[in-house]
Design a protein around this motif. Sequence first.
Motif, PDB file in Angstrom:
ATOM      1  N   ALA A 157      17.694  31.517 -54.801  1.00  0.00           N
ATOM      2  CA  ALA A 157      16.742  32.110 -53.856  1.00  0.00           C
ATOM      3  C   ALA A 157      17.267  31.924 -52.432  1.00  0.00           C
ATOM      4  N   LEU A 158      16.864  32.829 -51.559  1.00  0.00           N
ATOM      5  CA  LEU A 158      17.407  32.823 -50.196  1.00  0.00           C
ATOM      6  C   LEU A 158      16.340  33.235 -49.194  1.00  0.00           C
ATOM      7  N   ARG A 159      16.169  32.435 -48.158  1.00  0.00           N
ATOM      8  CA  ARG A 159      15.363  32.876 -47.014  1.00  0.00           C
ATOM      9  C   ARG A 159      16.270  33.710 -46.112  1.00  0.00           C
ATOM     10  N   ILE A 160      15.774  34.864 -45.669  1.00  0.00           N
ATOM     11  CA  ILE A 160      16.613  35.738 -44.848  1.00  0.00           C
ATOM     12  C   ILE A 160      17.100  34.996 -43.610  1.00  0.00           C
ATOM     13  N   ALA A 161      16.255  34.131 -43.064  1.00  0.00           N
ATOM     14  CA  ALA A 161      16.647  33.372 -41.871  1.00  0.00           C
ATOM     15  C   ALA A 161      17.818  32.437 -42.139  1.00  0.00           C
ATOM     16  N   ASP A 162      18.061  32.099 -43.427  1.00  0.00           N
ATOM     17  CA  ASP A 162      19.183  31.225 -43.763  1.00  0.00           C
ATOM     18  C   ASP A 162      20.537  31.905 -43.567  1.00  0.00           C
ATOM     19  N   LEU A 163      20.500  33.202 -43.273  1.00  0.00           N
ATOM     20  CA  LEU A 163      21.745  33.917 -42.960  1.00  0.00           C
ATOM     21  C   LEU A 163      22.200  33.672 -41.521  1.00  0.00           C
ATOM     22  N   GLN A 164      21.343  33.068 -40.713  1.00  0.00           N
ATOM     23  CA  GLN A 164      21.677  32.877 -39.299  1.00  0.00           C
ATOM     24  C   GLN A 164      22.985  32.113 -39.094  1.00  0.00           C
ATOM     25  N   PRO A 165      23.246  30.980 -39.784  1.00  0.00           N
ATOM     26  CA  PRO A 165      24.518  30.287 -39.572  1.00  0.00           C
ATOM     27  C   PRO A 165      25.736  31.141 -39.904  1.00  0.00           C
ATOM     28  N   LEU A 166      25.629  31.971 -40.945  1.00  0.00           N
ATOM     29  CA  LEU A 166      26.751  32.852 -41.283  1.00  0.00           C
ATOM     30  C   LEU A 166      26.962  33.899 -40.198  1.00  0.00           C
ATOM     31  N   LEU A 167      25.884  34.506 -39.743  1.00  0.00           N
ATOM     32  CA  LEU A 167      25.999  35.485 -38.665  1.00  0.00           C
ATOM     33  C   LEU A 167      26.589  34.838 -37.413  1.00  0.00           C
ATOM     34  N   ASP A 168      26.144  33.623 -37.108  1.00  0.00           N
ATOM     35  CA  ASP A 168      26.690  32.918 -35.951  1.00  0.00           C
ATOM     36  C   ASP A 168      28.188  32.694 -36.105  1.00  0.00           C
ATOM     37  N   ALA A 169      28.609  32.281 -37.300  1.00  0.00           N
ATOM     38  CA  ALA A 169      30.026  31.999 -37.540  1.00  0.00           C
ATOM     39  C   ALA A 169      30.880  33.252 -37.426  1.00  0.00           C
ATOM     40  N   LEU A 170      30.284  34.414 -37.713  1.00  0.00           N
ATOM     41  CA  LEU A 170      31.007  35.687 -37.610  1.00  0.00           C
ATOM     42  C   LEU A 170      30.878  36.311 -36.224  1.00  0.00           C
TER      43      LEU A 170
END
Length: 344
Positions: free
Chosen positions: A200-213
């Motif tokens: 399961a994934l919270r959409i907000a948990d994508l923030q670190p990946l987006l930041d890294a990119l």
Amino acid sequence: MAQALASRIADMLRQSANKLGTVDPVPSLGGLLNRTFVLPQGDPRYADNALTPGAAPFEPSSDLQSGQLRFNIQPLGPDASGIDRRDESTREMRRLVNTFFGREALRWFDERSEPWRGFGSGSNLNFGAFFGTGYDRNGLYNSKVYYESGPGQIESLPMSLFGLVSTAMSVMPKLRPLFTTISAQRDLGSERLTFAHPQALRIADLQPLLDALGLGYRMPGILQILGLVLGGRFDLPANATLIGVGQGQDGPEIEIYVLLGMIPDLPPNFLGLLTLGLSERPRELTALESWMSAFTPEDDVWPGRFSIISVRTSPAISARVSLYLRPVEFEVPSQAYRSANGQS
């Protein structure tokens, strides 16, 4: 003898091309369609596939910017092996690239695809490969192969993409490589890797990946679109998310795919919510309406079920939406599917 499904799919593609104002793809792809959709429409054996489980493996997708006719298929019939599908996809890709884009483009594709199609790369394949293509008013716009990939193959990626993939896996260690997409267009080529996120994934948990990119500032647009169309849901169940990363001309890009069939409480007014979200983007809204009309049968009012919504973004592209469709005509009745698999 019942008519092969290939004939009906060809008819749909001709009609859709006419409505969308694109070149008819059937003359260049008729052979692949005939080899893939040999069984009659509704045959329950079609339902057992990795692309569109429960329906024939033919999946149109929208492009709300360029008005293309785009679709993916799982090549060959239900009994084909993963290696057969990989090889068939490669042959079709090479033929189209050489015919429409020339020798230099073919050389580029051969170099990029060798790790996924060469000797020793076919062990433990499941679906093997999918094949995708897109047409516009000038003819073939792009062609692509989705090669099934595993963790042991990421070192074969181009260095720039390998760096992005490594970053993604370090930031989100639960990501599992699923397929590598190699795409050739008229004037360029691209490659990306798509991951499955089994948990399961919270959409907000994508923030670190987006930041890294370097794309962290794109999160509000992603949240706005997905939160709206999912009826205020900001968490995704297990096995409901795919994440694609690639290196575009303007920098890293990411695409988040939500598998709608895995959402237990998808709003019944899903499409109305998406339309609301696009109300300030009139060109995209008009393109969506045209695309839906192009795939709606003459004797029906609805094109089918939407299987995936994706949101793609990059430094130059704000949240851009695509929908993937399971045409109503190619659904396999659930009772027939259960009977074919020995279920009561």
